[in-house]
Design a protein around this motif. Sequence first.
Motif, PDB file in Angstrom:
ATOM      1  N   VAL A 531       0.854  -1.181   0.000  1.00 52.99           N
ATOM      2  CA  VAL A 531       0.000   0.000   0.000  1.00 52.99           C
ATOM      3  C   VAL A 531       0.891   1.232   0.000  1.00 52.99           C
ATOM      4  CG1 VAL A 531      -1.762   1.283   1.241  1.00 52.99           C
ATOM      5  CG2 VAL A 531      -1.846  -1.212   1.196  1.00 52.99           C
ATOM      6  N   ILE A 532       0.637   2.158  -0.918  1.00 54.57           N
ATOM      7  CA  ILE A 532       1.455   3.356  -1.037  1.00 54.57           C
ATOM      8  C   ILE A 532       0.667   4.552  -0.516  1.00 54.57           C
ATOM      9  CG2 ILE A 532       2.634   4.912  -2.617  1.00 54.57           C
ATOM     10  CD1 ILE A 532       3.235   2.550  -4.396  1.00 54.57           C
ATOM     11  N   ALA A 533       1.234   5.240   0.469  1.00 61.84           N
ATOM     12  CA  ALA A 533       0.652   6.462   1.033  1.00 61.84           C
ATOM     13  C   ALA A 533       1.766   7.485   1.194  1.00 61.84           C
ATOM     14  CB  ALA A 533      -0.015   6.176   2.374  1.00 61.84           C
ATOM     15  N   GLY A 534       1.570   8.679   0.664  1.00 67.87           N
ATOM     16  CA  GLY A 534       2.599   9.704   0.746  1.00 67.87           C
ATOM     17  C   GLY A 534       3.888   9.313   0.067  1.00 67.87           C
ATOM     18  N   GLY A 535       3.782   8.484  -0.985  1.00 65.72           N
ATOM     19  CA  GLY A 535       4.957   8.055  -1.716  1.00 65.72           C
ATOM     20  C   GLY A 535       5.747   6.952  -1.058  1.00 65.72           C
ATOM     21  N   VAL A 536       5.271   6.449   0.082  1.00 63.80           N
ATOM     22  CA  VAL A 536       5.979   5.396   0.811  1.00 63.80           C
ATOM     23  C   VAL A 536       5.175   4.113   0.745  1.00 63.80           C
ATOM     24  CG1 VAL A 536       6.901   4.680   3.053  1.00 63.80           C
ATOM     25  CG2 VAL A 536       7.031   7.086   2.355  1.00 63.80           C
ATOM     26  N   GLY A 537       5.835   3.009   0.391  1.00 61.40           N
ATOM     27  CA  GLY A 537       5.171   1.718   0.309  1.00 61.40           C
ATOM     28  C   GLY A 537       5.230   0.971   1.633  1.00 61.40           C
ATOM     29  N   THR A 538       4.099   0.401   2.040  1.00 68.55           N
ATOM     30  CA  THR A 538       4.008  -0.365   3.275  1.00 68.55           C
ATOM     31  C   THR A 538       3.469  -1.749   2.955  1.00 68.55           C
ATOM     32  OG1 THR A 538       3.579   1.621   4.597  1.00 68.55           O
ATOM     33  CG2 THR A 538       2.976  -0.511   5.567  1.00 68.55           C
ATOM     34  N   PRO A 539       4.247  -2.815   3.193  1.00 68.31           N
ATOM     35  CA  PRO A 539       3.732  -4.173   2.958  1.00 68.31           C
ATOM     36  C   PRO A 539       2.633  -4.502   3.974  1.00 68.31           C
ATOM     37  CG  PRO A 539       6.138  -4.146   3.086  1.00 68.31           C
ATOM     38  CD  PRO A 539       5.672  -2.834   3.596  1.00 68.31           C
ATOM     39  N   LEU A 540       1.553  -5.095   3.483  1.00 70.49           N
ATOM     40  CA  LEU A 540       0.464  -5.519   4.348  1.00 70.49           C
ATOM     41  C   LEU A 540       0.052  -6.935   3.971  1.00 70.49           C
ATOM     42  CD1 LEU A 540      -1.909  -2.388   4.504  1.00 70.49           C
ATOM     43  CD2 LEU A 540      -0.224  -3.114   6.199  1.00 70.49           C
ATOM     44  N   ALA A 541      -0.599  -7.599   4.899  1.00 74.59           N
ATOM     45  CA  ALA A 541      -1.093  -8.963   4.656  1.00 74.59           C
ATOM     46  C   ALA A 541      -2.466  -9.099   5.276  1.00 74.59           C
ATOM     47  CB  ALA A 541      -0.137  -9.991   5.236  1.00 74.59           C
ATOM     48  N   TYR A 542      -3.286  -9.932   4.631  1.00 76.13           N
ATOM     49  CA  TYR A 542      -4.631 -10.215   5.131  1.00 76.13           C
ATOM     50  C   TYR A 542      -4.864 -11.715   4.988  1.00 76.13           C
ATOM     51  CZ  TYR A 542      -9.689  -9.752   5.844  1.00 76.13           C
ATOM     52  OH  TYR A 542     -10.967  -9.847   6.331  1.00 76.13           O
ATOM     53  N   THR A 543      -5.130 -12.370   6.081  1.00 78.68           N
ATOM     54  CA  THR A 543      -5.400 -13.802   6.043  1.00 78.68           C
ATOM     55  C   THR A 543      -6.852 -14.055   6.413  1.00 78.68           C
ATOM     56  OG1 THR A 543      -4.654 -14.063   8.340  1.00 78.68           O
ATOM     57  CG2 THR A 543      -3.026 -14.406   6.582  1.00 78.68           C
ATOM     58  N   PHE A 544      -7.398 -15.099   5.807  1.00 76.75           N
ATOM     59  CA  PHE A 544      -8.811 -15.396   5.994  1.00 76.75           C
ATOM     60  C   PHE A 544      -8.997 -16.899   5.927  1.00 76.75           C
ATOM     61  CE2 PHE A 544     -12.838 -16.489   3.923  1.00 76.75           C
ATOM     62  CZ  PHE A 544     -13.761 -15.896   4.775  1.00 76.75           C
ATOM     63  N   SER A 545      -9.837 -17.428   6.798  1.00 72.75           N
ATOM     64  CA  SER A 545     -10.161 -18.855   6.732  1.00 72.75           C
ATOM     65  C   SER A 545     -11.600 -19.039   7.199  1.00 72.75           C
ATOM     66  CB  SER A 545      -9.211 -19.670   7.609  1.00 72.75           C
ATOM     67  OG  SER A 545      -9.343 -19.312   8.973  1.00 72.75           O
ATOM     68  N   LYS A 546     -12.241 -20.043   6.620  1.00 73.44           N
ATOM     69  CA  LYS A 546     -13.629 -20.327   6.991  1.00 73.44           C
ATOM     70  C   LYS A 546     -13.980 -21.742   6.561  1.00 73.44           C
ATOM     71  CE  LYS A 546     -18.330 -18.527   6.907  1.00 73.44           C
ATOM     72  NZ  LYS A 546     -19.281 -17.552   6.346  1.00 73.44           N
ATOM     73  N   THR A 547     -14.829 -22.382   7.346  1.00 74.88           N
ATOM     74  CA  THR A 547     -15.360 -23.695   7.019  1.00 74.88           C
ATOM     75  C   THR A 547     -16.841 -23.564   6.705  1.00 74.88           C
ATOM     76  OG1 THR A 547     -13.757 -24.789   8.458  1.00 74.88           O
ATOM     77  CG2 THR A 547     -15.716 -26.044   7.815  1.00 74.88           C
ATOM     78  N   ASP A 548     -17.262 -24.093   5.574  1.00 76.63           N
ATOM     79  CA  ASP A 548     -18.657 -24.010   5.132  1.00 76.63           C
ATOM     80  C   ASP A 548     -19.179 -25.397   4.825  1.00 76.63           C
ATOM     81  OD1 ASP A 548     -19.427 -21.197   5.081  1.00 76.63           O
ATOM     82  OD2 ASP A 548     -17.929 -20.975   3.496  1.00 76.63           O
TER      83      ASP A 548
END
Length: 821
Positions: A531-548
């Motif tokens: 994600v880039i804000a103010g010209g600076v890149g920040t690595p981010l992660a999003y994890t998700f799990s679900k049982t259906d």
Amino acid sequence: MAEAPDGEGTIIVTGSILSAQQDSIALKRAAVNLSDVAASDAVGRFPDQNAAAALSRLPAVAVQRDQGQERYIQVRGAPNRWTSVSIDGIPMVGVDEGGDTRAFRFDAIPAVLLSQMVINKSLTSDLQADAIVATIDLRTYSPMDRKGLHVTGDAGYGFMDLGKGEQRQASMRLSWSNDVFGVVVGGSHYRRKQLTDNREVGAYDDKGPTEFDIRQYEIERWNNGLFGGVEYSPEEGQRLYAKAIFSEFNDNEQRNQYEFRLDRATGGTRTQDSGTLTGVPLRGSFNFGEYRNRNYIATVGGDYATDDGLNASFKFNYTRTDNNTFLPLIQASTSGANNLSLSYDNSDPNFPIVTVNGPFNQASLSASGAYMIAARQKTVSNSYTAKFDLSKEMGDLFLSAGGLYADRDIAGNNFSFSNLAYLGAMGSAVGQPFNVNNYVTNKPWDTRFPLGVTLNYVDNVAMRDDALSLLDKLTAAGLYNPALDIPDSDRYSQRERTLAAYVMGKVESGALTAVGGVRMERYLMDNRGTVIAGGVGTPLAYTFSKTDFFPSLNIKYAATDNLVLRLAGQRGISRPAYGAIRVGASINDTNSPGTISGGNPALRPEYTWGADASIEYYLPGNGMVSIAAFHRWVDDVLYQSQAPVGSDFYDFGGVDRSAYLLSGTYNGEKGKLYGVEFNLLKQFDFLPGALDGFGFQGNVTLLDGSFDTPTEQNIAFQGMSKRIANASLFYEKYGVSARVSYQWRSNWLDTLGGFGSGEYRKGYENLDVSLRYALNENLTLFADLANLTDEKYIAYQGTTATPTEVEQIGSRYLFGVRFSF
């Protein structure tokens, strides 16, 4: 889960319209669920080059086209993402340009590779749950279907009516088998060169059209396919096999485009119907672009059956999909004294007529103002799948269970077009001046669309070669940075894993057959990006799990020898596209409120409960009449909008961004889709003499549905035509096999805008003729005449009085020979 009739095993496709129709009817009748089947020879009787075109002949199936070529399938008018695809029972996921959709691209799979196409409209628990309206199983050839040595194929050549570009195709399949071992190899090739006439309007305001966008595309497209397989069956009920498929879709596209930018005129009047203006800028856009899609599919498996009713099977699959696009778009505009004085007549808004007051010089674009947008996209998916199934027959009870594990890595970027190279201004600095006007030729456009001024083609190939050569020099001089072609915020890296298991039982009691079961799926997503804000890149992660859990029930009742009643219920799912959920965004903290352009990783899947019912009457001799109805209740419908983020995911660096406006994909509220299908197949065997060779196949589907968002209600689904019709009249006798085929769909919403607005597509019809004459049992001459209505594909804003796009590719004609030995 379409099954062959008891005792018949695999259906062997013979070589006629009638036998192919009989095979499809037999498979539909024997199936425990609601399904429709296209046999391979049925494909050969139509001018259908890819799987999408072949499937579009079946009930409740509409097709989406790109440059007139069939690409996506829409079953029951639903968005194409609601139909999933498998090949030989292995789930396949599409990764189209930028990962914008999970819909499977059928234009990359030549129909000749397939032996059968089954549309499962109601689910059984052994089928993937990722299907709201249908899951399609594409089944490849088995060399054990026919003993001995067999060679089949075709070769054809023809032309496109618009521009007279060539059209050619060829395919061959070689198979050999005995009682123990079999091998098959084959390949296919299809190529077409076409012109596409295109007119667009940028937008409409309270004064009328804001611009006239005049385009013509010179296109060369080709598909190649290679496939092979070996099978080993040492004993009855035992089989080991290995299969491999390579397929590719390639598109070289030259764009010739000029925009009369009416709303930037310095004087004059402009209305919806006409205008007289001064100081109108003209912008030219030129491009020699490349689209590439490649699929590598390899499967090994085995089947084991015992005399006491025990059956077991396993499959291991590796699939790689590469989707690449490079569009080096070069643009330049007129300025000052070179701007135009013109008048226009828009009384026919599909074809505005422009009259330039004074001499018109196409080569008057600003040389110093020319720039190139290095638009690039690449998505690569690597998938590993293991599937196991076990079943046991115990009298009238048939129990089955199985599991599937799929591990998929997706790396890519959405379409990136932010890096500009100022070719005209910087070329001289590196010793290579660039003048966009030097590439205008003296060859006029070959067009059927009226315009009022004459435009000549631009040499896009030479322009691209020179531009890329100049780009290398600018890069070496530090005046251009190709690393910025794809910003980090456009990239994404994802790993999704699915662990599924099911149990299912089938019971037969007289005329009644019931199949019920439940499927469990454990889904995990590891989603990473920058994600880039103010010209600076920040690595981010999003994890998700679900049982259906996904239950299903199919009931089939043979009321009489010829009357079959069906009732089904199911739960299904449709997961968001990879690009829609990407962790990758560009943030503007200075806006009020702040804005975010990027993915929405917190998107939820769409879930559905569905019900299906049908009445099928099988006519004596050969034929069928059926009526089917369905209803789908869908939660969390996906749609595009700009709305507050509503989560803390982008809250890094001590900034609360939960109220920022995110432009992306969101979950709406509830939706519903419902409809009824009418289907008739019949050979007129009751007619006397030569007339009994006639027959008819036709279907009509009536659809409706809508969904709600937090701010709007009753929004139409994208791609839903409320009426779809297919009809074919055929004749087959005395070595002649002829078919006239008609397709039609009504208007539909194509692109959803805010507050109920959007771009619509006008319905269209399509008329094809296929002719075959058997010289002997080995050789058949053919002629395929397609799009004989010479359709114009029209998009519009609000009403057809305000069209936004009009496109035409012309009819196409192909002639050749089929052989079988």
